[in-house]
Enzyme design. Structure first.
Site: not given
Length: 431
Positions: A306, A365
């Site tokens: 991320h 995710d």
């Protein structure tokens, strides 16, 4: 909010600009009057260096790898709270008392029904439609049942935000039922928020169904982890539209469509597709990732790393623990090659120097997609589930933007790169 000063010099002329300091110590040069004073704008193509709003909802400490909701560490919420309590915290700015939580939870239960005429809308969609397309359309359709201004409803004690949060799970579950051709299951007031949703997802009229407690708990925790993440693409889109004082439903629709594009863009490899590709081509993780490690192709995956964190995303750390605990409870009865492949990818990426250097660890995710698979939720519903979690934060950002004083509509400028002198050529002269 503390202020200090900065100076910018353009062609020998100096202009004083205020510097804002947030409660986290971060500073920003306020260029609101720069164009008016100098005729010059700034250029920030990705907006990564531009703060377009002030917000008291969520804070990311990218250096330490922490995420706070209204000042509370998200890890503490995941361990001790529920999604409903977290949504109250985000919306009202503080944790509820026992009575406030009871009233809020009851409101979500009592308003989970949608107008019966909306059942007909679902029949207009083909069976192959993406569920998030159905959800976005249906959320917008809800606006027709709340036509008055937000301020009017608020003065009457009607919390439209809570009503949308209540109804979105019904719309999401029905979108899923529509996609697989199953009859709709109505919400049940006696069930808590996530249990109610899972019951609408998986119950059928022909047999009894009870939501497994471990599924209820893990879904609560995942929704909390998705509830807010500062000014990401979807949230910024919502605030951009909210700045025009558009109604809540239109703004949430815009956020969902932005999320849809960011998640489904061809440049990104969704986690489930990545795992299925490995299985279908009988590839081990080292073989699959070989072309990326050697630099023959760029690796762009929604499931790894991320960019908002200089260290590991704290949500990835939390959900990794949740995943292994949940997997342990399901392992005896779960025979799923995809889960085994996910474990291989986890071990490979966490141990390989390339992934360590690039900070490409399995992220929120990745783990949520695998957990959804274990619950029985198909990959095309992943974004829909995430929308339910994100809605808790979106509702807070919508109200914060709408009630901002002074109210300002967001209107970016551009650097024009086209021709500046051209003439109209009659069609008879064109070649």
């Amino acid at each position: 909010m503390a202020y200090s000063g900065a100076k910018i010099t353009l062609d020998g002329t100096s202009v004083d600009l205020p510097v804002l300091t947030g409660s986290d110590g971060a500073q920003a040069v306020d260029i609101s009057d720069l164009y008016e004073k100098t005729g010059v704008t700034t250029f920030d193509r990705s907006l990564n260096n531009t703060a377009a709003t002030k917000s008291s909802i969520t804070w990311i400490d990218s250096k330490k790898g922490t995420l706070l909701y209204r000042g509370i560490n998200v890890e503490a919420l995941v361990e001790q709270s529920t999604f409903v309590e977290t949504s109250y915290l985000l919306s009202f700015g503080a944790l509820p008392t026992e009575e406030q939580l009871r009233v809020y939870s009851t409101s979500l239960s009592k308003h989970s029904m949608i107008h019966e005429s909306m059942r007909n809308f679902f029949d207009s969609f083909p069976g192959t439609v993406n569920p998030i397309a159905i959800l976005a359309t249906m959320v917008t359709a809800l606006s027709s049942y709340y036509p008055e201004a937000y301020e009017v409803h608020y003065g009457q004690g009607v919390d439209i935000k809570a009503r949308l949060l209540a109804k979105v799970r019904t719309l999401a579950a029905w979108a899923y039922k529509k996609s697989i051709g199953h009859p709709f299951i109505y919400p049940r007031d006696e069930l808590p928020y996530c249990q109610n949703f899972l019951n609408m997802m998986f119950a059928v009229p022909s047999e009894p169904y009870t939501v497994p407690p471990e599924d209820d708990r893990i879904l609560n925790q995942i929704l909390m982890l998705y509830s807010d993440h500062e000014q990401n693409i979807a949230t910024s889109t919502l605030r951009l539209v909210a700045g025009t004082k558009s109604n809540l439903f239109a703004c949430v629709n815009a956020a969902m469509c932005a999320l849809w594009g960011a998640r489904e863009a061809g440049a990104n490899i969704p986690p489930i597709k990545m795992l299925e590709d490995m299985i279908n081509h009988q590839q081990s993780p080292d073989k699959y990732f070989e072309k990326f490690i050697q630099g023959r192709e760029g690796l762009h995956s929604n499931g790894l790393g991320h960019s908002s964190y200089l260290v590991v995303d704290p949500r990835a750390v939390i959900i990794k623990k949740l995943f292994h605990s949940y997997y342990k409870s399901k392992k005896a009865t779960l025979k799923e090659p995809l889960i085994e492949k996910a474990l291989e990818v986890e071990e490979f990426t966490l141990g390989h120097p390339y992934f360590k250097e690039m900070r490409l660890y399995p992220n929120l995710d990745f783990y949520s997609a695998v957990i959804f698979r274990m619950i029985g939720i198909p990959a095309n519903m992943n974004n829909v589930i995430r929308v339910i979690g994100k809605l808790a934060g979106w509702l807070s950002h919508w109200e914060e933007q709408r009630l901002e004083v002074p109210h300002i509509s967001l209107r970016p400028r551009q650097i024009y790169t086209g021709v500046t002198s051209n003439r109209y050529i009659p069609i008879s002269e064109r070649k």
